[in-house]
Every structure is written in structure tokens, then in C-alpha cells.
Scaffold this motif. Structure first.
Motif, PDB file in Angstrom:
ATOM      1  N   VAL A   1       0.848  -1.181   0.000  1.00  0.00           N
ATOM      2  CA  VAL A   1       0.000   0.000   0.000  1.00  0.00           C
ATOM      3  C   VAL A   1       0.890   1.240   0.000  1.00  0.00           C
ATOM      4  O   VAL A   1       1.646   1.473   0.930  1.00  0.00           O
ATOM      5  CB  VAL A   1      -0.937   0.006   1.235  1.00  0.00           C
ATOM      6  N   LEU A   2       0.806   2.009  -1.063  1.00  0.00           N
ATOM      7  CA  LEU A   2       1.670   3.179  -1.216  1.00  0.00           C
ATOM      8  C   LEU A   2       1.140   4.397  -0.484  1.00  0.00           C
ATOM      9  O   LEU A   2       1.865   5.343  -0.239  1.00  0.00           O
ATOM     10  CB  LEU A   2       1.825   3.504  -2.711  1.00  0.00           C
ATOM     11  N   GLY A   3      -0.150   4.380  -0.144  1.00  0.00           N
ATOM     12  CA  GLY A   3      -0.732   5.524   0.536  1.00  0.00           C
ATOM     13  C   GLY A   3      -1.407   6.473  -0.429  1.00  0.00           C
ATOM     14  O   GLY A   3      -1.294   6.354  -1.645  1.00  0.00           O
ATOM     15  N   ALA A   4      -2.105   7.455   0.136  1.00  0.00           N
ATOM     16  CA  ALA A   4      -2.875   8.390  -0.674  1.00  0.00           C
ATOM     17  C   ALA A   4      -1.966   9.327  -1.457  1.00  0.00           C
ATOM     18  O   ALA A   4      -0.869   9.675  -1.018  1.00  0.00           O
ATOM     19  CB  ALA A   4      -3.812   9.201   0.227  1.00  0.00           C
ATOM     20  N   LEU A   5      -2.436   9.718  -2.626  1.00  0.00           N
ATOM     21  CA  LEU A   5      -1.725  10.689  -3.444  1.00  0.00           C
ATOM     22  C   LEU A   5      -1.883  12.075  -2.833  1.00  0.00           C
ATOM     23  O   LEU A   5      -2.899  12.392  -2.225  1.00  0.00           O
ATOM     24  CB  LEU A   5      -2.274  10.675  -4.877  1.00  0.00           C
TER      25      LEU A   5
ATOM     26  N   TRP B   1     -11.804  13.114 -11.759  1.00  0.00           N
ATOM     27  CA  TRP B   1     -10.505  12.697 -11.239  1.00  0.00           C
ATOM     28  C   TRP B   1      -9.946  13.705 -10.239  1.00  0.00           C
ATOM     29  O   TRP B   1      -9.042  13.396  -9.464  1.00  0.00           O
ATOM     30  CB  TRP B   1      -9.528  12.442 -12.388  1.00  0.00           C
ATOM     31  N   GLY B   2     -10.507  14.917 -10.258  1.00  0.00           N
ATOM     32  CA  GLY B   2     -10.174  15.867  -9.197  1.00  0.00           C
ATOM     33  C   GLY B   2     -10.737  15.393  -7.873  1.00  0.00           C
ATOM     34  O   GLY B   2     -10.089  15.514  -6.829  1.00  0.00           O
ATOM     35  N   ASN B   3     -11.965  14.824  -7.906  1.00  0.00           N
ATOM     36  CA  ASN B   3     -12.531  14.210  -6.706  1.00  0.00           C
ATOM     37  C   ASN B   3     -11.673  13.046  -6.240  1.00  0.00           C
ATOM     38  O   ASN B   3     -11.506  12.816  -5.036  1.00  0.00           O
ATOM     39  CB  ASN B   3     -13.951  13.714  -6.972  1.00  0.00           C
ATOM     40  N   PHE B   4     -11.148  12.292  -7.186  1.00  0.00           N
ATOM     41  CA  PHE B   4     -10.264  11.165  -6.861  1.00  0.00           C
ATOM     42  C   PHE B   4      -9.050  11.651  -6.080  1.00  0.00           C
ATOM     43  O   PHE B   4      -8.670  11.065  -5.059  1.00  0.00           O
ATOM     44  CB  PHE B   4      -9.834  10.481  -8.157  1.00  0.00           C
ATOM     45  N   MET B   5      -8.442  12.742  -6.538  1.00  0.00           N
ATOM     46  CA  MET B   5      -7.251  13.262  -5.857  1.00  0.00           C
ATOM     47  C   MET B   5      -7.588  13.753  -4.448  1.00  0.00           C
ATOM     48  O   MET B   5      -6.763  13.665  -3.546  1.00  0.00           O
ATOM     49  CB  MET B   5      -6.637  14.399  -6.675  1.00  0.00           C
ATOM     50  N   ASN B   6      -8.804  14.262  -4.278  1.00  0.00           N
ATOM     51  CA  ASN B   6      -9.227  14.758  -2.960  1.00  0.00           C
ATOM     52  C   ASN B   6      -9.817  13.668  -2.070  1.00  0.00           C
ATOM     53  O   ASN B   6     -10.213  13.952  -0.940  1.00  0.00           O
ATOM     54  CB  ASN B   6     -10.260  15.867  -3.125  1.00  0.00           C
ATOM     55  N   GLN B   7      -9.937  12.452  -2.608  1.00  0.00           N
ATOM     56  CA  GLN B   7     -10.551  11.335  -1.882  1.00  0.00           C
ATOM     57  C   GLN B   7     -11.973  11.688  -1.429  1.00  0.00           C
ATOM     58  O   GLN B   7     -12.356  11.495  -0.283  1.00  0.00           O
ATOM     59  CB  GLN B   7      -9.698  10.921  -0.680  1.00  0.00           C
ATOM     60  N   GLU B   8     -12.771  12.174  -2.385  1.00  0.00           N
ATOM     61  CA  GLU B   8     -14.147  12.570  -2.093  1.00  0.00           C
ATOM     62  C   GLU B   8     -15.062  12.016  -3.183  1.00  0.00           C
ATOM     63  O   GLU B   8     -14.608  11.375  -4.120  1.00  0.00           O
ATOM     64  CB  GLU B   8     -14.253  14.102  -2.046  1.00  0.00           C
ATOM     65  N   ALA B   9     -16.362  12.275  -3.032  1.00  0.00           N
ATOM     66  CA  ALA B   9     -17.362  11.768  -3.997  1.00  0.00           C
ATOM     67  C   ALA B   9     -17.263  10.250  -4.122  1.00  0.00           C
ATOM     68  O   ALA B   9     -17.430   9.695  -5.209  1.00  0.00           O
ATOM     69  CB  ALA B   9     -17.210  12.435  -5.362  1.00  0.00           C
TER      70      ALA B   9
ATOM     71  N   PRO C   1      -6.365  -0.545 -11.323  1.00  0.00           N
ATOM     72  CA  PRO C   1      -4.941  -0.280 -11.070  1.00  0.00           C
ATOM     73  C   PRO C   1      -4.706  -0.070  -9.576  1.00  0.00           C
ATOM     74  O   PRO C   1      -5.581   0.433  -8.864  1.00  0.00           O
ATOM     75  CB  PRO C   1      -4.681   1.013 -11.858  1.00  0.00           C
ATOM     76  N   GLN C   2      -3.533  -0.432  -9.121  1.00  0.00           N
ATOM     77  CA  GLN C   2      -3.249  -0.367  -7.695  1.00  0.00           C
ATOM     78  C   GLN C   2      -3.350   1.048  -7.138  1.00  0.00           C
ATOM     79  O   GLN C   2      -3.764   1.245  -5.995  1.00  0.00           O
ATOM     80  CB  GLN C   2      -1.850  -0.933  -7.416  1.00  0.00           C
ATOM     81  N   PHE C   3      -2.993   2.055  -7.950  1.00  0.00           N
ATOM     82  CA  PHE C   3      -3.018   3.418  -7.426  1.00  0.00           C
ATOM     83  C   PHE C   3      -4.455   3.869  -7.114  1.00  0.00           C
ATOM     84  O   PHE C   3      -4.674   4.676  -6.209  1.00  0.00           O
ATOM     85  CB  PHE C   3      -2.336   4.398  -8.395  1.00  0.00           C
TER      86      PHE C   3
ATOM     87  N   VAL D   1     -10.010   2.552   5.706  1.00  0.00           N
ATOM     88  CA  VAL D   1     -11.237   1.920   5.199  1.00  0.00           C
ATOM     89  C   VAL D   1     -11.301   2.102   3.694  1.00  0.00           C
ATOM     90  O   VAL D   1     -11.031   3.192   3.184  1.00  0.00           O
ATOM     91  CB  VAL D   1     -12.493   2.531   5.860  1.00  0.00           C
ATOM     92  N   TYR D   2     -11.650   1.044   2.975  1.00  0.00           N
ATOM     93  CA  TYR D   2     -11.787   1.124   1.519  1.00  0.00           C
ATOM     94  C   TYR D   2     -13.223   1.511   1.152  1.00  0.00           C
ATOM     95  O   TYR D   2     -14.185   1.060   1.792  1.00  0.00           O
ATOM     96  CB  TYR D   2     -11.438  -0.217   0.872  1.00  0.00           C
ATOM     97  N   TYR D   3     -13.333   2.342   0.090  1.00  0.00           N
ATOM     98  CA  TYR D   3     -14.643   2.843  -0.326  1.00  0.00           C
ATOM     99  C   TYR D   3     -14.894   2.601  -1.806  1.00  0.00           C
ATOM    100  O   TYR D   3     -13.954   2.467  -2.604  1.00  0.00           O
ATOM    101  CB  TYR D   3     -14.747   4.347  -0.036  1.00  0.00           C
ATOM    102  N   GLN D   4     -16.192   2.589  -2.170  1.00  0.00           N
ATOM    103  CA  GLN D   4     -16.585   2.443  -3.570  1.00  0.00           C
ATOM    104  C   GLN D   4     -16.036   3.605  -4.391  1.00  0.00           C
ATOM    105  O   GLN D   4     -16.229   4.768  -4.020  1.00  0.00           O
ATOM    106  CB  GLN D   4     -18.115   2.454  -3.685  1.00  0.00           C
ATOM    107  N   PRO D   5     -15.376   3.334  -5.516  1.00  0.00           N
ATOM    108  CA  PRO D   5     -14.839   4.414  -6.361  1.00  0.00           C
ATOM    109  C   PRO D   5     -15.914   4.989  -7.284  1.00  0.00           C
ATOM    110  O   PRO D   5     -15.836   4.868  -8.505  1.00  0.00           O
ATOM    111  CB  PRO D   5     -13.729   3.702  -7.140  1.00  0.00           C
ATOM    112  N   THR D   6     -16.934   5.618  -6.691  1.00  0.00           N
ATOM    113  CA  THR D   6     -18.036   6.133  -7.503  1.00  0.00           C
ATOM    114  C   THR D   6     -17.565   7.233  -8.459  1.00  0.00           C
ATOM    115  O   THR D   6     -18.196   7.452  -9.491  1.00  0.00           O
ATOM    116  CB  THR D   6     -19.166   6.676  -6.611  1.00  0.00           C
ATOM    117  N   PHE D   7     -16.477   7.916  -8.106  1.00  0.00           N
ATOM    118  CA  PHE D   7     -15.918   8.903  -9.026  1.00  0.00           C
ATOM    119  C   PHE D   7     -15.566   8.227 -10.346  1.00  0.00           C
ATOM    120  O   PHE D   7     -15.773   8.795 -11.435  1.00  0.00           O
ATOM    121  CB  PHE D   7     -14.658   9.555  -8.423  1.00  0.00           C
ATOM    122  N   LEU D   8     -15.030   7.016 -10.275  1.00  0.00           N
ATOM    123  CA  LEU D   8     -14.608   6.284 -11.465  1.00  0.00           C
ATOM    124  C   LEU D   8     -15.812   5.838 -12.286  1.00  0.00           C
ATOM    125  O   LEU D   8     -15.800   5.921 -13.520  1.00  0.00           O
ATOM    126  CB  LEU D   8     -13.770   5.070 -11.058  1.00  0.00           C
TER     127      LEU D   8
END
Length: 279
Positions: free
Chosen positions: A4-8, A138-146, A162-164, A174-181
Motif C-alpha cells: 500500500v503506497l498511501g494516498a496521493l 478525477w479531481g474528486n479522486f485526488m481529494n478522496q471525495e465523492a 490499477p493499484q493506485f 477503510v476502503y470505499y466504492q470508487p463512484t468517481f470512477l
């Protein structure tokens, strides 16, 4: 064994107290791309390049205001008690639907002032707007939101992501659904579908590309919004779900009305040249 590399890092650049966040960079790039594609398509439909640049100058600030107002209105009990935070947009709290509504209002006023077809203008930009929305997620992805509800690591791995992305969906352990994706993919697919259909002869009347965009986006947004945990609520559904239902039904009815009650409306591919004859 999973590494686990951690959050961007959501911050792209930092100069002293001044920060440039990836969210803003991604949104800006999506807007520039949408504008460039709209100008190119507009040239084919008889619309001047300046129309798009001038519209953008007006639409951007009003869209930002609209996106913030939409959020504040539906969170009014909180902001009524904390009025000083209404303007603190940098702390988060904007809604894409509010921005889109404001942009459409600006577009209608601008097109009227320039005596150009608002239907044609909407048709030209609609596919590019949904592409920009897909990129912007993908801006939401970077902020870990939505994101959606809590899920397991095994669930994410079974999606073959992808792992990232998996790592970024790990928020506080805690892992969450990637609804942004999900929404990003839906939006990009919508862009492709609209482009493939838009250039077919005698398929779309002017305005119908836009209505097709509304139908496509609102349909997907209804279900994806239902997976999220950070949305504004009204009764059993989220605010954006209610609005999606209204837009979906409204676009279908308007599409039917325009097709059968305006049989001589110009085709999309006819462009600006036939505008004056439409009644």
C-alpha cells in the motif's frame, strides 16, 4: 502480499502559503479541452470562435457561483448558523448540477444577445461538457471525495483496478466504492456515443444533441449518486437523484415536443445558416 503506497498528495504545487491543488489543475485542463473541441466543432457549424471564448469568460465565474449556491441552499440549516462560511468555497462544498444550471442560463442570455441559436450552441458544447465532467471527476479522486460506501479490499481487487486507484480509495484505513470512477467512465462513454451519433445525417434536429446529453447524464447520475455517502438528502433520495429524475423526464418530453411540434426545425448538421427560418 499487497504493498500500500498511501494516498496521493492533493497539492500539485506549493509556494509559501499559496497552494495549487490537483483538483483545480484537472478542472482547468478539462475546461480548456472542452473549449478547444467546441471551437473546432463550431467552425463546422458556422459559429465564430469568439462566441465560445466570450461565453466562457462569462460562464466560468457564474458557474462557480451557481455550484456554490446550489450546495449552500440544500445545506441552509448549517450555513444559516454559520453565515461567515458561505463564501469559504476553498473549504469545499460545490455541486456540479448548480454549475451546469448557471452555465445554461448564461448561455441563453449570451446567445440571445448575439442573435445566435442557443439550441445549436448547446448541441456543439454538450458532448464536450460531458467529457469535461468525466475528466473533472478525477479531481474528486485526488481529494478522496465523492466516493461510495465502505467496502472490502477484495471487492476492489475483483474490479481489476490499477493499484493506485485501490490505494487512493483507502481513506483512514477503510476502503470505499470508487463512484468517481463509475461516473467518469459513464461520462466518457456518453461523449463517445454523442460524437458517433451527432454527425449522422437527418438524425438530430438542433437542440436534440443537448437533450440526449441530459438524458444520458441524468440516467447514469441517478444510480451512481445512490451509491454515494456524502450527498445532500431530501427524503428517501439524494438531491441530485431528484434533479436527475426531473431532468430525465423533462428532456424526454421536450425532445418529443420539439420533434413533433417543430417539424421544420433545422437539422444539427445544417448549422447556423438555417436559424432565421425556424419558428
Amino acid at each position: 502480499m499487497n504493498l500500500v503506497l498511501g494516498a496521493l498528495n492533493p497539492i500539485a504545487l506549493k509556494f509559501g502559503p499559496f497552494e495549487v491543488r490537483w483538483y483545480g489543475v484537472i478542472i482547468a485542463c478539462s475546461v480548456i479541452l472542452a473549449a478547444a473541441l467546441s471551437v473546432k466543432e463550431g467552425q463546422k457549424r458556422g459559429l465564430k470562435d469568439d462566441y465560445f471564448y466570450d461565453f466562457l469568460l462569462w460562464a466560468l465565474p457564474f458557474s462557480l457561483i451557481g455550484a456554490r449556491l446550489y450546495y449552500v441552499i440544500f445545506e441552509w440549516p448549517y450555513y444559516a448558523s454559520n453565515p461567515s462560511e458561505i463564501y469559504r468555497i476553498w473549504d469545499g462544498g460545490i455541486a456540479i448540477y448548480g454549475g451546469l444550471i448557471a452555465a445554461v442560463i448564461v448561455l441563453l442570455v449570451y446567445c440571445h444577445s448575439q442573435e445566435i441559436s442557443s439550441w445549436l450552441f448547446l448541441d456543439v458544447i454538450a458532448p464536450n461538457v460531458i467529457l469535461a465532467q468525466g475528466i473533472g471527476r478525477w479531481g474528486n479522486f485526488m481529494n478522496q471525495e465523492a466516493h461510495g460506501q465502505a467496502i472490502t479490499l477484495d471487492f476492489l481487487q475483483k474490479l481489476h483496478l490499477p493499484q493506485f486507484i485501490i490505494d487512493q480509495m483507502n481513506i483512514g484505513g477503510v476502503y470505499y466504492q470508487p463512484t468517481f470512477l463509475y461516473e467518469s467512465l459513464w461520462d466518457v462513454l456518453g461523449f463517445v456515443v454523442l460524437l458517433l451519433l451527432r454527425n449522422k445525417k437527418h438524425l438530430f434536429k438542433q437542440g436534440e444533441v443537448f437533450f440526449s446529453y441530459v438524458i444520458w447524464y441524468s440516467f447514469g447520475r441517478f444510480f451512481i449518486e445512490g451509491m454515494r455517502t456524502d450527498s445532500l438528502m431530501i427524503g428517501p433520495l439524494r438531491v441530485s437523484q431528484w434533479l436527475s429524475v426531473v431532468l430525465f423526464i423533462g428532456a424526454f418530453l421536450w425532445l418529443f415536443h420539439r420533434r413533433y411540434w417543430h417539424p421544420y426545425a433545422p437539422w444539427y448538421l445544417d448549422g447556423q445558416k438555417t436559424l432565421a427560418k425556424e419558428k
